[in-house]
Design a protein around this motif. Structure first.
Motif, PDB file in Angstrom:
ATOM      1  N   CYS A   1     -23.015 -35.341  -9.599  1.00  0.00           N
ATOM      2  CA  CYS A   1     -21.746 -35.033  -8.940  1.00  0.00           C
ATOM      3  C   CYS A   1     -21.987 -33.925  -7.926  1.00  0.00           C
ATOM      4  CB  CYS A   1     -20.699 -34.590  -9.969  1.00  0.00           C
ATOM      5  SG  CYS A   1     -19.055 -34.356  -9.248  1.00  0.00           S
ATOM      6  N   PHE A   2     -21.903 -34.278  -6.645  1.00  0.00           N
ATOM      7  CA  PHE A   2     -22.159 -33.314  -5.585  1.00  0.00           C
ATOM      8  C   PHE A   2     -20.968 -32.390  -5.384  1.00  0.00           C
ATOM      9  CE2 PHE A   2     -24.932 -36.890  -4.258  1.00  0.00           C
ATOM     10  CZ  PHE A   2     -26.142 -36.207  -4.289  1.00  0.00           C
ATOM     11  N   ALA A   3     -21.235 -31.240  -4.804  1.00  0.00           N
ATOM     12  CA  ALA A   3     -20.162 -30.308  -4.463  1.00  0.00           C
ATOM     13  C   ALA A   3     -19.206 -30.970  -3.484  1.00  0.00           C
ATOM     14  CB  ALA A   3     -20.749 -29.037  -3.854  1.00  0.00           C
ATOM     15  N   ASP A   4     -17.933 -30.701  -3.635  1.00  0.00           N
ATOM     16  CA  ASP A   4     -16.898 -31.347  -2.827  1.00  0.00           C
ATOM     17  C   ASP A   4     -17.046 -31.027  -1.347  1.00  0.00           C
ATOM     18  OD1 ASP A   4     -14.600 -32.962  -2.596  1.00  0.00           O
ATOM     19  OD2 ASP A   4     -13.347 -31.177  -2.420  1.00  0.00           O
ATOM     20  N   ASP A   5     -17.513 -29.827  -1.048  1.00  0.00           N
ATOM     21  CA  ASP A   5     -17.638 -29.387   0.352  1.00  0.00           C
ATOM     22  C   ASP A   5     -19.097 -29.369   0.807  1.00  0.00           C
ATOM     23  OD1 ASP A   5     -18.472 -27.317  -1.261  1.00  0.00           O
ATOM     24  OD2 ASP A   5     -17.316 -25.752  -0.234  1.00  0.00           O
ATOM     25  N   LEU A   6     -19.884 -30.288   0.287  1.00  0.00           N
ATOM     26  CA  LEU A   6     -21.323 -30.275   0.558  1.00  0.00           C
ATOM     27  C   LEU A   6     -21.642 -30.340   2.038  1.00  0.00           C
ATOM     28  CD1 LEU A   6     -24.069 -30.286  -0.976  1.00  0.00           C
ATOM     29  CD2 LEU A   6     -24.019 -32.780  -0.806  1.00  0.00           C
ATOM     30  N   ASP A   7     -20.832 -31.089   2.810  1.00  0.00           N
ATOM     31  CA  ASP A   7     -21.157 -31.251   4.228  1.00  0.00           C
ATOM     32  C   ASP A   7     -20.936 -29.978   5.044  1.00  0.00           C
ATOM     33  OD1 ASP A   7     -18.413 -31.393   4.116  1.00  0.00           O
ATOM     34  OD2 ASP A   7     -18.232 -33.148   5.413  1.00  0.00           O
ATOM     35  N   GLN A   8     -20.386 -28.945   4.442  1.00  0.00           N
ATOM     36  CA  GLN A   8     -20.284 -27.665   5.140  1.00  0.00           C
ATOM     37  C   GLN A   8     -21.652 -26.989   5.293  1.00  0.00           C
ATOM     38  OE1 GLN A   8     -17.306 -25.125   3.357  1.00  0.00           O
ATOM     39  NE2 GLN A   8     -15.628 -26.294   4.253  1.00  0.00           N
ATOM     40  N   LEU A   9     -22.653 -27.481   4.572  1.00  0.00           N
ATOM     41  CA  LEU A   9     -23.998 -26.913   4.662  1.00  0.00           C
ATOM     42  C   LEU A   9     -24.765 -27.424   5.874  1.00  0.00           C
ATOM     43  CD1 LEU A   9     -25.141 -27.077   0.909  1.00  0.00           C
ATOM     44  CD2 LEU A   9     -24.163 -25.127   2.151  1.00  0.00           C
ATOM     45  N   ASN A  10     -24.215 -28.415   6.593  1.00  0.00           N
ATOM     46  CA  ASN A  10     -24.919 -28.946   7.757  1.00  0.00           C
ATOM     47  C   ASN A  10     -25.207 -27.855   8.782  1.00  0.00           C
ATOM     48  OD1 ASN A  10     -25.243 -31.705   7.131  1.00  0.00           O
ATOM     49  ND2 ASN A  10     -23.116 -32.134   7.663  1.00  0.00           N
ATOM     50  N   PHE A  11     -26.459 -27.833   9.227  1.00  0.00           N
ATOM     51  CA  PHE A  11     -26.936 -26.889  10.240  1.00  0.00           C
ATOM     52  C   PHE A  11     -26.762 -25.431   9.796  1.00  0.00           C
ATOM     53  CE2 PHE A  11     -27.083 -30.707  12.665  1.00  0.00           C
ATOM     54  CZ  PHE A  11     -28.099 -30.502  13.592  1.00  0.00           C
ATOM     55  N   GLN A  12     -26.763 -25.237   8.472  1.00  0.00           N
ATOM     56  CA  GLN A  12     -26.797 -23.886   7.915  1.00  0.00           C
ATOM     57  C   GLN A  12     -28.185 -23.668   7.306  1.00  0.00           C
ATOM     58  OE1 GLN A  12     -24.039 -21.830   8.208  1.00  0.00           O
ATOM     59  NE2 GLN A  12     -23.145 -23.546   9.318  1.00  0.00           N
ATOM     60  N   GLU A  13     -28.805 -22.565   7.647  1.00  0.00           N
ATOM     61  CA  GLU A  13     -30.110 -22.258   7.053  1.00  0.00           C
ATOM     62  C   GLU A  13     -29.855 -21.690   5.662  1.00  0.00           C
ATOM     63  OE1 GLU A  13     -33.232 -21.156  10.364  1.00  0.00           O
ATOM     64  OE2 GLU A  13     -31.345 -20.163  10.824  1.00  0.00           O
ATOM     65  N   ILE A  14     -30.017 -22.540   4.649  1.00  0.00           N
ATOM     66  CA  ILE A  14     -29.637 -22.166   3.287  1.00  0.00           C
ATOM     67  C   ILE A  14     -30.861 -21.720   2.498  1.00  0.00           C
ATOM     68  CG2 ILE A  14     -27.630 -23.686   3.281  1.00  0.00           C
ATOM     69  CD1 ILE A  14     -29.233 -25.716   1.701  1.00  0.00           C
TER      70      ILE A  14
END
Length: 340
Positions: A254-267
């Protein structure tokens, strides 16, 4: 048998049609050649994915401006998967992905795209642009497949954010990069007015170019990233997101609901992608550019969560389960300095 339709003029009324109406006038994939003041044509492809409509909207807007004027440069454009566009789908069941058939190997669709490349080679194509949307939250960016100055200049004309990749190898831009400067432009999500406006401005700018610079791109003009891996979900893995209607008990992941907010973020290492809900061994697959399974380099399960094992930057993370099944969950990138 899929056959390419080749035209030397725009059919009357075509520019009045939305993407999902094109089948009323076009019976299949259509390549159109138009003359202009400069002989070597700009080549544009749209609707390789039928639900990514920004390319058609931008191309249509540009062509309307020149309906009663001479084009500054000859133009060739390919309208791709019109049958999928009619259904608002990436591609239809039984069809291949139209941006995974440009390597010349396979059936009638692959041969059709080989014919497109050969026609453009014979016309001494000036540059190639493939226009796409994506389903997750991403900035607008350009993609190149060769780290050559003309390709980078073309990409930075669209955005200072540029992604370099060599896999998947069957895409339009890799095929076209063998004969001319080529770029794929990612214009945000379908239907966003800013994406259409940005794409149209870029296409018009390229149409007016007399040449593409060959001198080095300035340091401050490009943020360059290298796609190093592709993350896929095995077909047997049941997955959902934080608000999944299926319930945690019926899922493997089960992925985090807001997973696509990580796009183009250097995590950083240790960033959670979601919760592991079963004892299945292989919840995800991570493939390198060389086709190697590198999942252990990038992810680990810790305290019941799927976490990154090293610092990465995702792109194209999406919550669209159909796209994930058809393509991938995301790509993983690392910042690179071209001048090193």
């Amino acid at each position: 048998m899929r056959q390419l339709i080749t035209l030397n003029e725009i059919p009357d009324g075509l520019l009045d049609l939305e993407a999902d109406e094109l089948t009323t006038m076009l019976s299949g994939t259509t390549l159109v050649h138009l003359p202009g003041r400069r002989r070597e044509p700009l080549f544009i492809t749209v609707l390789l994915h039928g639900n990514e409509i920004t390319g058609w909207q931008a191309l249509r807007g540009m062509l309307r401006k020149f309906q009663h004027k001479e084009l500054p440069r000859s133009l060739s454009f390919l309208v791709g998967n019109v049958s999928a566009a009619a259904e608002g789908a990436r591609h239809l069941p039984g069809q291949p992905d139209y941006n995974r058939i440009w390597d010349g190997r396979g059936g009638s669709e692959q041969q059709m795209m080989s014919e497109v490349v050969e026609q453009m080679r014979q016309r001494n194509v000036f540059a190639s642009i493939d226009v796409h949307n994506n389903t997750g939250r991403n900035p607008h960016y350009g993609c190149v497949n060769l780290l050559e100055q003309s390709h980078l200049h073309l990409a930075t004309l669209f955005s200072r954010t540029v992604v370099y990749f060599t896999r998947p190898a069957e895409v339009q831009s890799i095929a076209m990069s063998k004969i001319c400067p080529a770029v794929t432009v990612e214009c945000g999500q379908p239907g966003e007015p800013h994406g259409v406006e940005h794409a149209q401005q870029f296409l018009e700018s390229c149409l007016h170019l007399s040449e593409i610079p060959s001198h080095p791109v300035a340091h401050g003009d490009v943020d360059l990233f290298h796609t190093v891996a592709t993350v896929k979900i095995p077909g047997a893995v049941r997955f959902g997101f934080g608000d999944s209607d299926q319930g945690m008990d019926s899922l493997d992941l089960c992925f985090a609901d807001d997973l696509d907010q990580l796009n183009f973020q250097e995590i950083p290492a240790g960033t959670s992608f979601g919760v592991v809900c079963s004892d299945r061994v292989d919840h995800i697959e991570v493939w390198s550019e060389a086709g190697e399974d590198v999942g252990d380099r990038f992810f680990e399960v810790e305290d019941g969560e799927l976490r990154t094992k090293r610092a990465v930057m995702p792109s194209m993370l999406t919550r669209d389960e159909e796209v994930i099944r058809q393509d991938c969950l995301c790509y993983l990138m690392e910042r690179m300095d071209y001048y090193d």
